[in-house]
Design an enzyme around this catalytic site. Structure first.
Site, PDB file in Angstrom:
ATOM      1  N   ASP A   1     -15.612  25.220  38.244  1.00 28.56           N
ATOM      2  CA  ASP A   1     -15.058  26.268  38.111  1.00 28.56           C
ATOM      3  C   ASP A   1     -15.920  27.295  38.008  1.00 28.56           C
ATOM      4  O   ASP A   1     -15.940  28.546  38.375  1.00 28.56           O
ATOM      5  CB  ASP A   1     -13.655  26.233  37.557  1.00 28.56           C
TER       6      ASP A   1
ATOM      7  N   ARG B   1      -4.730  25.471  44.580  1.00 28.13           N
ATOM      8  CA  ARG B   1      -5.690  25.527  43.546  1.00 28.13           C
ATOM      9  C   ARG B   1      -6.816  24.937  43.971  1.00 28.13           C
ATOM     10  O   ARG B   1      -7.196  24.799  45.104  1.00 28.13           O
ATOM     11  CB  ARG B   1      -4.898  24.573  42.132  1.00 28.13           C
TER      12      ARG B   1
ATOM     13  N   ASN C   1     -15.065  22.724  33.978  1.00 23.98           N
ATOM     14  CA  ASN C   1     -14.229  22.130  34.992  1.00 23.98           C
ATOM     15  C   ASN C   1     -12.945  21.591  34.454  1.00 23.98           C
ATOM     16  O   ASN C   1     -12.973  21.858  33.130  1.00 23.98           O
ATOM     17  CB  ASN C   1     -15.008  21.037  35.473  1.00 23.98           C
TER      18      ASN C   1
END
Ligand code: MRU
Length: 355
Positions: A244, A46, A254
């Site tokens: 992100d 991730r 995020n």
């Protein structure tokens, strides 16, 4: 040392299984795009930049595994692999950036080819391996550059707070937000670092505090609901997070909980820094409300370590990310420089810079 996150060999990608960390170091081997996408979806790996790198490796893997006999089938294989990979997780732009860049590289090659041959197909696979290697290498360099730039923003004896895991485990380099902390620590600037545990997936408790411990950064783990109290009483003078996806106006998606921290930082007049490489910036999205927020399984909220902690049958929500408005962000640090103040014009200027 943080173990290697991805180990690619033609035909296989070994992925450090982050679900088992910090207590067990084990790798999951994947051999095609579908398995790569599943590993991304299941959180074997991730963190936005690392997801992008794995996505890139998924394409040469897919070609190694298939035996097509025409360019038309190669195109179909690639299109399906790109679709599968893009469906893995919706929020991190790095995944889409990597998949599109790999597809464009393949198309440039395909457009120049005459009749199909196995030899040319092998060449295409090698070309895509090289491109995935380039994406990985660029991420490593971006992390190093952001570490330096971000550390430059911090004062001596800084007490910092971070959220989720934006460390080496989320990238192929030293990390984004945690990269700044470890880099600043090396130059004697960090007095103390706090890591939020990051409910519900606990990236902070399992991964970030482990990285800080390994980097010998004086640090402590806190639960997410302790942040306000510590901002008020512990002398925190910088909040540093990753991202992100960043919209054209600087609104930043995020990990869930980031927005709350930005509001708190604003109230306590603590600088709030976002550290993210340029493949995180989505100039096509005008503002944050357009960012797709991943909704993950409610079981990740109601269960901890496989044990039900809430009443049986209860409903739970699990948005995996939230969006922090640009106005709450002091600066965004990319590998190309520091964006301050965070405005659409300054973001565009940063994107246009050459390294
Ligand atoms: O759901 P995750 O663990 O992939 O979320 C990770 C984060 O939100 C990170 O903060 C973000 O990807 C930045 S990583 C350098």
């Amino acid at each position: 040392m943080i173990p290697p996150r991805l180990i690619y060999k033609p035909g296989s990608l070994k992925i450090l299984d982050q679900r088992l960390l910090p207590h067990k170091t084990a790798y999951l081997k994947v051999g095609n795009a579908k398995e790569t996408a599943k590993a991304i979806k299941d959180m074997v790996l991730r963190g936005a930049p690392l997801i992008g790198c794995a996505a890139a490796w998924g394409l040469p893997l897919e070609l190694t595994f298939k035996r097509p006999a025409s360019w038309a089938s190669v195109r179909a294989i690639l299109a399906e692999a790109v679709r599968t990979i893009k469906a893995a997780r919706p929020t991190a732009l790095a995944l889409f950036y990597a998949a599109d860049r790999m597809a464009a590289k393949a198309e440039t090659y395909l457009a120049r080819q005459g009749a199909f041959s196995a030899k040319k197909y092998k060449r295409l696979t090698a070309l895509l391996e090289k491109e995935a290697g380039a994406i990985t290498g660029e991420d490593r360099l971006a992390c190093a550059a952001m570490g330096k730039l971000g550390a430059g923003l911090l004062k001596k004896n800084s007490i910092v707070l971070t959220h989720c895991n934006a460390g080496a485990l989320a990238t192929m380099g030293i990390g984004t937000a945690v990269g700044v902390i470890t880099k600043a620590h090396k130059t004697g600037k960090i007095k103390y670092a706090y890591s939020c545990e990051t409910r519900p997936y606990l990236q902070g408790a399992r991964l970030t505090i482990w990285e800080l411990q390994k980097g010998k950064v004086p640090s402590a783990l806190i639960t997410d609901n302790m942040a306000a109290h510590l901002m008020k009483t512990a002398g925190i003078n910088a909040v540093i997070v990753g991202a992100d996806r960043i919209a054209a106006n600087g609104d930043t998606a995020n990990k869930i909980g980031t927005y709350a921290l930005a509001v708190l930082a604003g109230y306590h007049k603590i600088p709030f820094y976002v550290i993210a490489p340029t493949p995180t910036i989505d100039p096509a999205l005008r503002a944050g409300e357009k960012i797709k927020i991943e909704e993950r399984s409610s079981k990740e909220v109601t269960f901890i370590n496989g044990r039900l902690i809430a009443p049986r049958g209860v409903k739970a929500r699990h948005p995996g990310f939230d969006v922090t408005p640009a106005g709450l962000i002091t600066a965004i640090v990319t590998e190309k420089g520091v964006i301050k103040p965070v405005t659409g014009a300054n973001i565009l200027k940063n994107l246009k810079k050459t390294l």
